[in-house]
Structure formats: structure tokens, C-alpha cells
Write an enzyme that holds these catalytic residues in place. Structure first.
Site, PDB file in Angstrom:
ATOM      1  N   ARG A   1     -12.345  15.168   8.333  1.00 43.03           N
ATOM      2  CA  ARG A   1     -12.910  15.844   6.832  1.00 43.03           C
ATOM      3  C   ARG A   1     -14.052  16.181   7.285  1.00 43.03           C
ATOM      4  O   ARG A   1     -15.277  15.996   8.399  1.00 43.03           O
ATOM      5  CB  ARG A   1     -13.388  14.842   5.825  1.00 43.03           C
ATOM      6  CG  ARG A   1     -11.716  14.780   4.966  1.00 43.03           C
ATOM      7  CD  ARG A   1     -11.718  13.092   4.267  1.00 43.03           C
ATOM      8  NE  ARG A   1     -10.852  12.648   4.303  1.00 43.03           N
ATOM      9  CZ  ARG A   1     -10.614  11.313   4.196  1.00 43.03           C
ATOM     10  NH1 ARG A   1     -11.419  10.165   4.433  1.00 43.03           N
ATOM     11  NH2 ARG A   1      -9.680  10.841   3.683  1.00 43.03           N
TER      12      ARG A   1
ATOM     13  N   ASN B   1       0.686  -1.727   0.169  1.00 41.57           N
ATOM     14  CA  ASN B   1       0.094   0.567   0.029  1.00 41.57           C
ATOM     15  C   ASN B   1       0.961   1.647   0.216  1.00 41.57           C
ATOM     16  O   ASN B   1       1.111   1.703   1.230  1.00 41.57           O
ATOM     17  CB  ASN B   1      -0.901  -0.314   1.391  1.00 41.57           C
ATOM     18  CG  ASN B   1      -1.769   0.647   1.243  1.00 41.57           C
ATOM     19  OD1 ASN B   1      -2.012   1.923   0.609  1.00 41.57           O
ATOM     20  ND2 ASN B   1      -2.010   1.185   2.146  1.00 41.57           N
TER      21      ASN B   1
ATOM     22  N   ARG C   1      -2.689  -2.175  -3.520  1.00 39.81           N
ATOM     23  CA  ARG C   1      -3.799  -1.320  -2.922  1.00 39.81           C
ATOM     24  C   ARG C   1      -3.552   0.387  -4.401  1.00 39.81           C
ATOM     25  O   ARG C   1      -2.740   0.679  -3.904  1.00 39.81           O
ATOM     26  CB  ARG C   1      -4.316  -0.810  -1.607  1.00 39.81           C
ATOM     27  CG  ARG C   1      -5.340  -0.118  -1.399  1.00 39.81           C
ATOM     28  CD  ARG C   1      -5.273   0.719   0.085  1.00 39.81           C
ATOM     29  NE  ARG C   1      -6.209   0.918   0.282  1.00 39.81           N
ATOM     30  CZ  ARG C   1      -7.192   1.270   1.841  1.00 39.81           C
ATOM     31  NH1 ARG C   1      -6.411   1.043   2.737  1.00 39.81           N
ATOM     32  NH2 ARG C   1      -7.834   1.410   1.866  1.00 39.81           N
TER      33      ARG C   1
ATOM     34  N   GLU D   1      -8.502  -5.087   5.362  1.00 38.15           N
ATOM     35  CA  GLU D   1      -8.441  -4.299   4.041  1.00 38.15           C
ATOM     36  C   GLU D   1      -7.146  -5.423   3.140  1.00 38.15           C
ATOM     37  O   GLU D   1      -7.371  -5.980   2.028  1.00 38.15           O
ATOM     38  CB  GLU D   1      -7.776  -3.313   3.497  1.00 38.15           C
ATOM     39  CG  GLU D   1      -9.827  -2.674   3.969  1.00 38.15           C
ATOM     40  CD  GLU D   1      -9.638  -1.059   4.112  1.00 38.15           C
ATOM     41  OE1 GLU D   1      -9.115  -0.870   5.420  1.00 38.15           O
ATOM     42  OE2 GLU D   1     -10.027  -0.162   3.101  1.00 38.15           O
TER      43      GLU D   1
ATOM     44  N   HIS E   1     -13.320   3.103   0.280  1.00 41.31           N
ATOM     45  CA  HIS E   1     -13.263   1.673   1.236  1.00 41.31           C
ATOM     46  C   HIS E   1     -13.729   0.707   0.036  1.00 41.31           C
ATOM     47  O   HIS E   1     -14.124  -0.272   1.295  1.00 41.31           O
ATOM     48  CB  HIS E   1     -14.023   2.595   2.364  1.00 41.31           C
ATOM     49  CG  HIS E   1     -13.588   3.540   3.249  1.00 41.31           C
ATOM     50  ND1 HIS E   1     -14.315   4.510   3.711  1.00 41.31           N
ATOM     51  CD2 HIS E   1     -12.087   3.239   3.465  1.00 41.31           C
ATOM     52  CE1 HIS E   1     -13.146   4.981   4.287  1.00 41.31           C
ATOM     53  NE2 HIS E   1     -12.137   4.655   4.588  1.00 41.31           N
TER      54      HIS E   1
END
Ligand code: AMP
Length: 396
Positions: A241, A7, A90, A384, A180
Site C-alpha cells: 500500500r 476471523n 474480529r 490479536e 489494527h
């Protein structure tokens, strides 16, 4: 079979090496601060746990270092890089081109490059990671791209189209993509397995609640709507956010504060959310502590998060004509019973009811709904990296 999961971020290269026969994580770590003052952290299943300063001028050197660490005679877990059967990467953005993971070839690399404007921080780093692996692993080692957006590509046009001038949306590929996806795909599949039910005809809402949070409406195992948008800024308010706000607020603040596009982007992505509202922290543990000590803004931030979460789940019930299963996952979803409870409480009208005895303190795979709840509510820890490794293995 051993699969390496990579990743790559703009200045980091996180990795995990899986033994797929046993499901064991043989080693994991991060070659971090690439192009700055390189650091390598590394843990192995044999008990190695180290952190060291290293020279990391670029991603290629970082990948080389990861491989030499994995094959280190003392602390490594494999004797040769040829033991790595494939690498799963990823990749943030696959645009509208991929609804599944793919084995990397020149076309895939071209698409990842074409999507640079859509994922300007991640896609260039993801591609660099792929090219670095290609240059240092034995020729022919398969590389697989697992896109964060792919799971959401089954959304219908009415869910992904923004009410902008159509030509502008077309010209710049502006639409809802969602993120996601690897997590939503993994937990939706796992939840059905765990409950022993088929995904056919099943209406599910998956709630990935972490530092970044998103929801997906999943019908028949396929995503039909999701809360993040063109970028991960949309949907519920998050750690830092904003989530959804009136878009007119953007030029309003820019004009009054004299902010550039980059500055407003930073304000919306890094200084807002529950951190911005509370002034305390982006971490829900800090917020809970502050709220319990009487900090009203911390309590407000928590209330906003749960309120918005309930509204999104309720709207997905409308989108799918009902909900059979609600899944909680990621840092907050897996660990914070109070948030799960607060999100579900207002949904009792549609038959979703938590059993406090099952919910309180639960941090693992479990059913947390009451026996008489019409909606099954479950906690499914996301993984993940494992999902990327499994998709990579399936493809090769
Ligand atoms: P993630 O992005 O999935 O790693 O989730 C990160 C967020 O989850 C953190 O900012 C915390 O607010 C929350 N979190 C993580 N671990 C815990 C925990 N053990 N208890 C409560 N909240 C947690």
C-alpha cells in the site's frame, strides 16, 4: 472456559480455540478458498497437523466444518460444541458507533451492515461469519464483535476530521477511523504492565509494523491519533500500500493510464508500497537481502519506510507534548532490529536512544532502549487472537 475466535475474510474463515484457564491454544486453522476450491488447514495442541481439500460453497458450511473438525473423535480437541462458551469475532469496521467490543445482538448486526460501505471486503464476511455461527452453535451461545476500529474512537475531532467540505464528510461518514485497534490496545496495555507503570499520564506511541503498518498515539491509555484513515491505505508506506501520498496523484494517474476506480484502488492497495518502489517484494526479509546485494531500489524502499516511521513517531510526540514509551510490534516490529534502529536514530534529539546490545536479535518482550534513554523503547509481540478471546471472556 473455552473461547473460539473467528476471523472471516471474503473467502476464508480463520479460527483459534483458546482454553482461557490455561492460556493454551487448543487448535487453530483456516477454512480457506470458500466459494472456490475449499481447503482446510488445522493444527491442534495434541499434535494434529493436517491439510485437506473440502467442499466449501459458503461461510455457513465453513463454520460447520470448523466445528466438526474441533469435535472430530480422532483429531479434535473437544467432545461437543457445547464446550465452547462464546465466540469472539474480529470485525473490521464499527464506524463511529463502537469504542469497545460488544455482545452481538440485532442492533450490533445492523451497525455492522450499515458499515458495509466503509469495509466492503471485510464487513460482509464478518457478518456472514457471525450469522453462520449463530445458525450452527447451540442457541444462546454468546457472540462478541471485536472491532478493528474501536480503540481509535477516543480520537478528538481535530485528529479524525478531514479538511473536506463538512457536509460531504457527514453525508458519507468520511473521517479517520484507524485500524489494527485490537493490536494497539493490547500492546499499549501490555507494555505498561511489562514496565510496571500506570497508563495514567503516560504518553505512548505504538508502532504496529507488519505487512500492513500503523501507528497510534496513546495518552492515558486512550488513542488520541492514528496513522491509518478512512481505510487502511493511509499512513506509512506498507508492503503493497502507498501510505500517504498527494491525493492529486490519484486522478493524475487515472487520467493518463485510463484506469477505472477499481483499477486505481488495486494499484494503490496491491501494487504500491515497498513492493512497488523496490520491484522486488513486499516482504522485508527479501528487501533486506536484495539491499545487501546492492539493489538500490530495495534500499530506497527500506529507507522510505524508516524515514516515514520516524516522522510519524516525531509528529505524535508533538501531538501529545512528548513521548514516554515507544512500542514495536507485529512481523517487522518484532523481528527486524535494523528497522527499529533506523526509525529511532533520528529521534535521539528528543531523548529516544536504542541500546544495540539489547536491540540486536531481540524478537520477544524486551526493553531495547539504552539505560540513559529518556524514552523507554520496548518490543511487545502482538497477539490479536488472544486479545479478542480476552475481550470476549471479559464481556460474557
Ligand atoms: P505481519 O503482517 O505482522 O505478519 O508481518 C509480515 C511482515 O513482517 C513480513 O512481510 C516480513 O516483512 C516481516 N517479517 C515477518 N517475520 C519476520 C522475521 N522473522 N524477520 C524479519 N521480518 C519478518
Amino acid at each position: 472456559m473455552k473461547i473460539l475466535v473467528i476471523n472471516c475474510g471474503s473467502s476464508s474463515c480463520k479460527f483459534q480455540l483458546f482454553d482461557m484457564d490455561t492460556g493454551v491454544v487448543l487448535a487453530k486453522g483456516n477454512a480457506d478458498r470458500i466459494g472456490i476450491d475449499g481447503k482446510l488447514s488445522y493444527k491442534s495442541s495434541k499434535g494434529a497437523d493436517l491439510e485437506k481439500d473440502v467442499e466449501l460453497p459458503n461461510h455457513k458450511v465453513a463454520v460447520k466444518l470448523v466445528l466438526s473438525q474441533l469435535t472430530d473423535p480422532e483429531t479434535g480437541v473437544i467432545s461437543d460444541v457445547s464446550e465452547i462458551s462464546a465466540v469472539g469475532h474480529r470485525v473490521l469496521h464499527g464506524g463511529k458507533f463502537y469504542s469497545e467490543s460488544v455482545v452481538v445482538n440485532d442492533d450490533v448486526k445492523r451497525v455492522i451492515r450499515e458499515c458495509f460501505p466503509l469495509g466492503p471486503l471485510h464487513n460482509p464476511a464478518n457478518l456472514t461469519g457471525i450469522e453462520a455461527c449463530e445458525s450452527v452453535l447451540p442457541a444462546g451461545t454468546p457472540q462478541v464483535a471485536v472491532f478493528d476500529t474501536a480503540f481509535h474512537m477516543t480520537m478528538p475531532p481535530k485528529a479524525y476530521t478531514y479538511a473536506l467540505p463538512y457536509e460531504i464528510s457527514e453525508k458519507y461518514s468520511i473521517r479517520r477511523y484507524g485500524f489494527h485497534g485490537t493490536s494497539h490496545r493490547y500492546v499499549s496495555k501490555r507494555a505498561a504492565e511489562f514496565l510496571g507503570i500506570s497508563t495514567e499520564g503516560l504518553k505512548m506511541v505504538t508502532c504496529h509494523l507488519g505487512n500492513g503498518s500503523s501507528f497510534a498515539a496513546v495518552k492515558d491509555g486512550k488513542c488520541v491519533d492514528t496513522s491509518m484513515g478512512l481505510t487502511p491505505l493511509a499512513g506509512i508506506c506498507m508492503g503493497t500500500r502507498t501510505g500517504d501520498i498527494d491525493p492529486a496523484i490519484v486522478p493524475f494517474i487515472m487520467q493518463r493510464e485510463g484506469l477505472s476506480p477499481e483499477e486505481i484502488d488495486t494499484l494503490l492497495n496491491k501494487k504500491s508500497g515497498v513492493l512497488g518502489v523496490s520491484g522486488v517484494s513486499s516482504d522485508f526479509r527479501d528487501l533486506a537481502k536484495a539491499a545487501s546485494e546492492g539493489n538500490e531500489r530495495a534500499q530506497l524502499a527500506l529507507d522510505m519506510f524508516s524515514y516515514q516511521g520516524s516522522k510519524i513517531v516525531g509528529s505524535y510526540a508533538a501531538a501529545m507534548g512528548g513521548v514516554d514509551v515507544i512500542v514495536f510490534t507485529a512481523g517487522i516490529g518484532e523481528n527486524t532490529d535494523t528497522i527499529r534502529d533506523a526509525i529511532i536514530k533520528p529521534l535521539e534529539f528528543m531523548g529516544a536512544k536504542i541500546d544495540p546490545a539489547k536491540n540486536n536479535g531481540t524478537r520477544c518482550e524486551a526493553v531495547i532502549s539504552a539505560d540513559d534513554s529518556k524514552v523507554k523503547i520496548v518490543v511487545i509481540p502482538t497477539n490479536e487472537e488472544l486479545a479478542i478471546a480476552q475481550e470476549t471472556m471479559a464481556l460474557i
